[in-house]
Write a protein that holds these residues in place. Structure first.
Motif, PDB file in Angstrom:
ATOM      1  N   ASP A   1     -11.237  -1.634   1.366  1.00  0.00           N
ATOM      2  CA  ASP A   1     -12.004  -2.177   0.236  1.00  0.00           C
ATOM      3  C   ASP A   1     -11.059  -2.715  -0.843  1.00  0.00           C
ATOM      4  O   ASP A   1     -11.292  -3.786  -1.413  1.00  0.00           O
ATOM      5  CB  ASP A   1     -12.908  -1.107  -0.384  1.00  0.00           C
ATOM      6  N   ALA A   2     -10.008  -1.970  -1.123  1.00  0.00           N
ATOM      7  CA  ALA A   2      -9.041  -2.412  -2.135  1.00  0.00           C
ATOM      8  C   ALA A   2      -8.342  -3.691  -1.691  1.00  0.00           C
ATOM      9  O   ALA A   2      -8.139  -4.601  -2.494  1.00  0.00           O
ATOM     10  CB  ALA A   2      -8.020  -1.306  -2.409  1.00  0.00           C
ATOM     11  N   LEU A   3      -7.996  -3.771  -0.417  1.00  0.00           N
ATOM     12  CA  LEU A   3      -7.336  -4.982   0.089  1.00  0.00           C
ATOM     13  C   LEU A   3      -8.262  -6.181   0.016  1.00  0.00           C
ATOM     14  O   LEU A   3      -7.817  -7.301  -0.260  1.00  0.00           O
ATOM     15  CB  LEU A   3      -6.849  -4.757   1.523  1.00  0.00           C
ATOM     16  N   LEU A   4      -9.565  -5.969   0.257  1.00  0.00           N
ATOM     17  CA  LEU A   4     -10.528  -7.065   0.113  1.00  0.00           C
ATOM     18  C   LEU A   4     -10.580  -7.560  -1.326  1.00  0.00           C
ATOM     19  O   LEU A   4     -10.678  -8.752  -1.576  1.00  0.00           O
ATOM     20  CB  LEU A   4     -11.922  -6.629   0.571  1.00  0.00           C
TER      21      LEU A   4
ATOM     22  N   PRO B   1       0.143  -7.600  -5.284  1.00  0.00           N
ATOM     23  CA  PRO B   1      -0.725  -6.499  -5.717  1.00  0.00           C
ATOM     24  C   PRO B   1      -0.357  -5.226  -4.962  1.00  0.00           C
ATOM     25  O   PRO B   1       0.230  -5.285  -3.881  1.00  0.00           O
ATOM     26  CB  PRO B   1      -2.126  -6.963  -5.340  1.00  0.00           C
ATOM     27  N   PHE B   2      -0.694  -4.079  -5.560  1.00  0.00           N
ATOM     28  CA  PHE B   2      -0.445  -2.847  -4.829  1.00  0.00           C
ATOM     29  C   PHE B   2      -1.616  -1.899  -4.938  1.00  0.00           C
ATOM     30  O   PHE B   2      -2.355  -1.884  -5.903  1.00  0.00           O
ATOM     31  CB  PHE B   2       0.876  -2.186  -5.240  1.00  0.00           C
ATOM     32  N   VAL B   3      -1.765  -1.135  -3.861  1.00  0.00           N
ATOM     33  CA  VAL B   3      -2.849  -0.171  -3.730  1.00  0.00           C
ATOM     34  C   VAL B   3      -2.216   1.208  -3.655  1.00  0.00           C
ATOM     35  O   VAL B   3      -1.324   1.445  -2.842  1.00  0.00           O
ATOM     36  CB  VAL B   3      -3.683  -0.432  -2.453  1.00  0.00           C
ATOM     37  N   LEU B   4      -2.671   2.108  -4.507  1.00  0.00           N
ATOM     38  CA  LEU B   4      -2.250   3.496  -4.450  1.00  0.00           C
ATOM     39  C   LEU B   4      -3.367   4.257  -3.753  1.00  0.00           C
ATOM     40  O   LEU B   4      -4.456   4.434  -4.302  1.00  0.00           O
ATOM     41  CB  LEU B   4      -2.003   4.036  -5.860  1.00  0.00           C
ATOM     42  N   ASP B   5      -3.099   4.674  -2.516  1.00  0.00           N
ATOM     43  CA  ASP B   5      -4.099   5.368  -1.708  1.00  0.00           C
ATOM     44  C   ASP B   5      -4.003   6.861  -1.976  1.00  0.00           C
ATOM     45  O   ASP B   5      -3.047   7.523  -1.566  1.00  0.00           O
ATOM     46  CB  ASP B   5      -3.863   5.067  -0.230  1.00  0.00           C
ATOM     47  N   LEU B   6      -5.009   7.403  -2.676  1.00  0.00           N
ATOM     48  CA  LEU B   6      -5.046   8.821  -3.025  1.00  0.00           C
ATOM     49  C   LEU B   6      -5.997   9.599  -2.123  1.00  0.00           C
ATOM     50  O   LEU B   6      -6.423  10.694  -2.465  1.00  0.00           O
ATOM     51  CB  LEU B   6      -5.450   8.994  -4.492  1.00  0.00           C
TER      52      LEU B   6
ATOM     53  N   SER C   1      -7.333   3.669  -4.240  1.00  0.00           N
ATOM     54  CA  SER C   1      -8.336   3.905  -3.191  1.00  0.00           C
ATOM     55  C   SER C   1      -8.391   5.374  -2.832  1.00  0.00           C
ATOM     56  O   SER C   1      -7.457   6.128  -3.082  1.00  0.00           O
ATOM     57  CB  SER C   1      -8.012   3.073  -1.943  1.00  0.00           C
ATOM     58  N   GLY C   2      -9.524   5.756  -2.229  1.00  0.00           N
ATOM     59  CA  GLY C   2      -9.677   7.078  -1.642  1.00  0.00           C
ATOM     60  C   GLY C   2      -9.838   8.231  -2.602  1.00  0.00           C
ATOM     61  O   GLY C   2      -9.723   9.378  -2.194  1.00  0.00           O
TER      62      GLY C   2
ATOM     63  N   VAL D   1       0.863  -1.181   0.000  1.00  0.00           N
ATOM     64  CA  VAL D   1       0.000   0.000   0.000  1.00  0.00           C
ATOM     65  C   VAL D   1       0.897   1.227   0.000  1.00  0.00           C
ATOM     66  O   VAL D   1       1.779   1.358   0.848  1.00  0.00           O
ATOM     67  CB  VAL D   1      -0.937   0.025   1.225  1.00  0.00           C
ATOM     68  N   VAL D   2       0.670   2.116  -0.978  1.00  0.00           N
ATOM     69  CA  VAL D   2       1.420   3.359  -1.069  1.00  0.00           C
ATOM     70  C   VAL D   2       0.440   4.497  -0.801  1.00  0.00           C
ATOM     71  O   VAL D   2      -0.499   4.713  -1.568  1.00  0.00           O
ATOM     72  CB  VAL D   2       2.087   3.528  -2.454  1.00  0.00           C
ATOM     73  N   HIS D   3       0.653   5.198   0.315  1.00  0.00           N
ATOM     74  CA  HIS D   3      -0.191   6.326   0.703  1.00  0.00           C
ATOM     75  C   HIS D   3       0.415   7.595   0.123  1.00  0.00           C
ATOM     76  O   HIS D   3       1.601   7.873   0.320  1.00  0.00           O
ATOM     77  CB  HIS D   3      -0.273   6.450   2.230  1.00  0.00           C
ATOM     78  N   VAL D   4      -0.410   8.368  -0.586  1.00  0.00           N
ATOM     79  CA  VAL D   4       0.048   9.597  -1.224  1.00  0.00           C
ATOM     80  C   VAL D   4      -0.690  10.759  -0.571  1.00  0.00           C
ATOM     81  O   VAL D   4      -1.898  10.691  -0.345  1.00  0.00           O
ATOM     82  CB  VAL D   4      -0.244   9.569  -2.744  1.00  0.00           C
TER      83      VAL D   4
END
Length: 176
Positions: free
Chosen positions: A116-119, A53-58, A89-90, A23-26
Protein backbone atom coordinates in the motif's frame (compact mmCIF):
# COMPACT_ATOMS: atom_id res chain seq x y z
CA UNK A 1 12.70 -16.04 30.69
CA UNK A 2 12.19 -16.50 26.97
CA UNK A 3 9.29 -18.43 25.45
CA UNK A 4 9.45 -19.86 21.95
CA UNK A 5 6.61 -17.73 20.56
CA UNK A 6 8.08 -14.48 21.88
CA UNK A 7 10.21 -12.52 19.43
CA UNK A 8 13.85 -12.23 20.40
CA UNK A 9 14.64 -9.01 22.32
CA UNK A 10 16.38 -6.22 20.49
CA UNK A 11 15.90 -4.67 17.10
CA UNK A 12 16.89 -5.77 13.62
CA UNK A 13 16.67 -3.81 10.38
CA UNK A 14 16.87 -4.86 6.75
CA UNK A 15 16.75 -2.54 3.73
CA UNK A 16 15.73 -3.20 0.15
CA UNK A 17 15.05 -1.13 -2.95
CA UNK A 18 11.56 -1.87 -4.30
CA UNK A 19 9.64 -0.08 -7.04
CA UNK A 20 11.91 2.95 -6.85
CA UNK A 21 11.52 3.32 -3.08
CA UNK A 22 13.79 2.28 -0.24
CA UNK A 23 12.00 -0.05 2.19
CA UNK A 24 13.42 -0.48 5.69
CA UNK A 25 11.96 -3.47 7.56
CA UNK A 26 12.14 -3.16 11.34
CA UNK A 27 11.69 -6.10 13.70
CA UNK A 28 11.65 -6.25 17.50
CA UNK A 29 11.28 -3.66 20.22
CA UNK A 30 11.79 0.02 19.53
CA UNK A 31 12.84 1.27 22.94
CA UNK A 32 15.58 3.36 24.53
CA UNK A 33 18.20 0.69 23.89
CA UNK A 34 17.19 0.21 20.24
CA UNK A 35 16.68 3.84 19.19
CA UNK A 36 20.38 4.30 18.30
CA UNK A 37 20.17 1.12 16.21
CA UNK A 38 17.23 2.54 14.27
CA UNK A 39 19.08 5.80 13.71
CA UNK A 40 22.16 3.94 12.44
CA UNK A 41 20.02 1.55 10.38
CA UNK A 42 18.44 4.47 8.51
CA UNK A 43 21.83 5.56 7.10
CA UNK A 44 21.00 4.03 3.67
CA UNK A 45 17.94 6.29 3.53
CA UNK A 46 19.95 9.48 4.01
CA UNK A 47 22.64 8.24 1.59
CA UNK A 48 20.12 7.45 -1.18
CA UNK A 49 19.32 10.02 -3.90
CA UNK A 50 17.24 12.91 -2.53
CA UNK A 51 14.09 12.07 -4.51
CA UNK A 52 13.91 8.47 -3.35
CA UNK A 53 10.85 7.89 -1.15
CA UNK A 54 11.24 5.51 1.74
CA UNK A 55 8.95 3.21 3.64
CA UNK A 56 9.56 2.28 7.26
CA UNK A 57 7.90 -1.11 7.71
CA UNK A 58 6.94 -1.50 11.39
CA UNK A 59 4.89 -4.66 10.82
CA UNK A 60 7.12 -6.71 13.10
CA UNK A 61 7.68 -4.10 15.80
CA UNK A 62 6.21 -5.42 19.04
CA UNK A 63 6.84 -2.50 21.39
CA UNK A 64 7.58 1.22 21.21
CA UNK A 65 8.41 3.44 24.19
CA UNK A 66 8.74 7.22 24.35
CA UNK A 67 12.37 7.15 23.19
CA UNK A 68 11.44 5.00 20.21
CA UNK A 69 8.59 7.39 19.46
CA UNK A 70 11.03 10.31 19.64
CA UNK A 71 13.26 8.54 17.13
CA UNK A 72 10.30 8.11 14.75
CA UNK A 73 9.52 11.83 15.09
CA UNK A 74 13.19 12.69 14.46
CA UNK A 75 13.06 10.53 11.32
CA UNK A 76 9.94 12.36 10.14
CA UNK A 77 11.56 15.75 10.76
CA UNK A 78 14.76 14.77 8.99
CA UNK A 79 12.83 13.43 6.00
CA UNK A 80 10.86 16.68 5.79
CA UNK A 81 13.98 18.84 6.08
CA UNK A 82 15.72 16.86 3.32
CA UNK A 83 12.65 16.76 1.06
CA UNK A 84 12.22 13.00 1.26
CA UNK A 85 8.86 11.27 1.18
CA UNK A 86 8.47 9.14 4.32
CA UNK A 87 5.74 6.50 4.56
CA UNK A 88 5.11 4.06 7.42
CA UNK A 89 3.56 0.62 7.01
CA UNK A 90 2.36 -2.24 9.16
CA UNK A 91 1.65 -0.28 12.34
CA UNK A 92 -0.48 -2.38 14.68
CA UNK A 93 -1.05 -3.35 18.31
CA UNK A 94 0.78 -1.35 20.94
CA UNK A 95 2.62 0.81 18.42
CA UNK A 96 -0.66 1.88 16.83
CA UNK A 97 -2.08 2.54 20.28
CA UNK A 98 0.85 4.81 21.20
CA UNK A 99 0.57 6.71 17.91
CA UNK A 100 -3.20 7.10 18.36
CA UNK A 101 -3.00 8.26 22.00
CA UNK A 102 -0.40 10.87 21.09
CA UNK A 103 -2.26 11.98 17.95
CA UNK A 104 0.73 11.06 15.80
CA UNK A 105 -1.37 8.65 13.77
CA UNK A 106 -2.54 11.81 11.96
CA UNK A 107 1.02 13.08 11.47
CA UNK A 108 2.67 10.03 9.93
CA UNK A 109 1.62 8.72 6.51
CA UNK A 110 0.38 5.33 7.79
CA UNK A 111 -0.30 2.46 5.40
CA UNK A 112 -1.56 -1.04 6.19
CA UNK A 113 1.11 -2.85 4.16
CA UNK A 114 4.39 -2.15 2.40
CA UNK A 115 2.56 -2.69 -0.90
CA UNK A 116 0.00 0.00 0.00
CA UNK A 117 2.82 2.40 0.86
CA UNK A 118 4.61 1.63 -2.41
CA UNK A 119 1.39 2.34 -4.32
CA UNK A 120 1.19 5.74 -2.61
CA UNK A 121 4.85 6.40 -3.36
CA UNK A 122 4.60 5.30 -7.01
CA UNK A 123 3.23 8.63 -8.32
CA UNK A 124 6.23 10.27 -6.67
CA UNK A 125 8.74 8.18 -8.62
CA UNK A 126 6.84 7.60 -11.88
CA UNK A 127 7.79 9.79 -14.85
CA UNK A 128 5.45 12.66 -15.51
CA UNK A 129 2.82 12.26 -18.19
CA UNK A 130 3.19 14.61 -21.17
CA UNK A 131 0.72 17.49 -21.29
CA UNK A 132 -2.33 16.98 -23.49
CA UNK A 133 -1.71 20.22 -25.37
CA UNK A 134 1.59 21.89 -26.24
CA UNK A 135 2.86 24.51 -23.83
CA UNK A 136 3.76 27.92 -25.19
CA UNK A 137 4.90 31.15 -23.63
CA UNK A 138 3.24 34.54 -23.87
CA UNK A 139 5.45 37.51 -23.11
CA UNK A 140 3.55 40.56 -21.77
CA UNK A 141 3.67 43.45 -24.23
CA UNK A 142 2.98 46.32 -21.81
CA UNK A 143 6.47 46.46 -20.23
CA UNK A 144 9.16 48.27 -22.26
CA UNK A 145 12.20 46.14 -23.10
CA UNK A 146 14.57 48.77 -21.64
CA UNK A 147 12.75 49.05 -18.29
CA UNK A 148 15.25 49.11 -15.40
CA UNK A 149 15.21 45.98 -13.29
CA UNK A 150 16.94 46.23 -9.94
CA UNK A 151 16.15 45.33 -6.37
CA UNK A 152 15.58 48.98 -5.47
CA UNK A 153 13.53 49.80 -8.56
CA UNK A 154 9.74 49.99 -8.23
CA UNK A 155 9.49 48.38 -11.67
CA UNK A 156 8.48 44.76 -11.52
CA UNK A 157 10.27 42.25 -13.71
CA UNK A 158 8.19 40.96 -16.60
CA UNK A 159 6.37 37.76 -15.81
CA UNK A 160 6.41 34.95 -18.30
CA UNK A 161 2.91 33.57 -18.53
CA UNK A 162 2.65 29.94 -19.53
CA UNK A 163 -0.59 28.87 -21.16
CA UNK A 164 -1.66 25.67 -22.84
CA UNK A 165 -4.01 27.30 -25.34
CA UNK A 166 -1.73 30.05 -26.69
CA UNK A 167 -0.12 29.81 -30.13
CA UNK A 168 3.54 28.81 -30.10
CA UNK A 169 6.03 31.65 -29.69
CA UNK A 170 8.73 32.10 -32.33
CA UNK A 171 11.95 32.64 -30.36
CA UNK A 172 13.50 34.50 -33.33
CA UNK A 173 10.66 37.04 -33.48
CA UNK A 174 11.52 40.48 -32.04
CA UNK A 175 9.83 41.51 -28.83
CA UNK A 176 7.95 44.79 -29.25
Amino acid sequence: MHFENDPPPGLTLASELRDGALVVHVRGELDFTAAPLLRAGLAPVWESPAGTPFVLDLGEVTFCDSVGLSELIATLRRSQSTGRTFLVSGVHGGVLRVLTITGLNNVFDLNDTVEDALLRARPLVAPEEPLASPVSAVVPQDIPADAPLSASSPTVAPVLEVRHDAPPVDPAAPVS
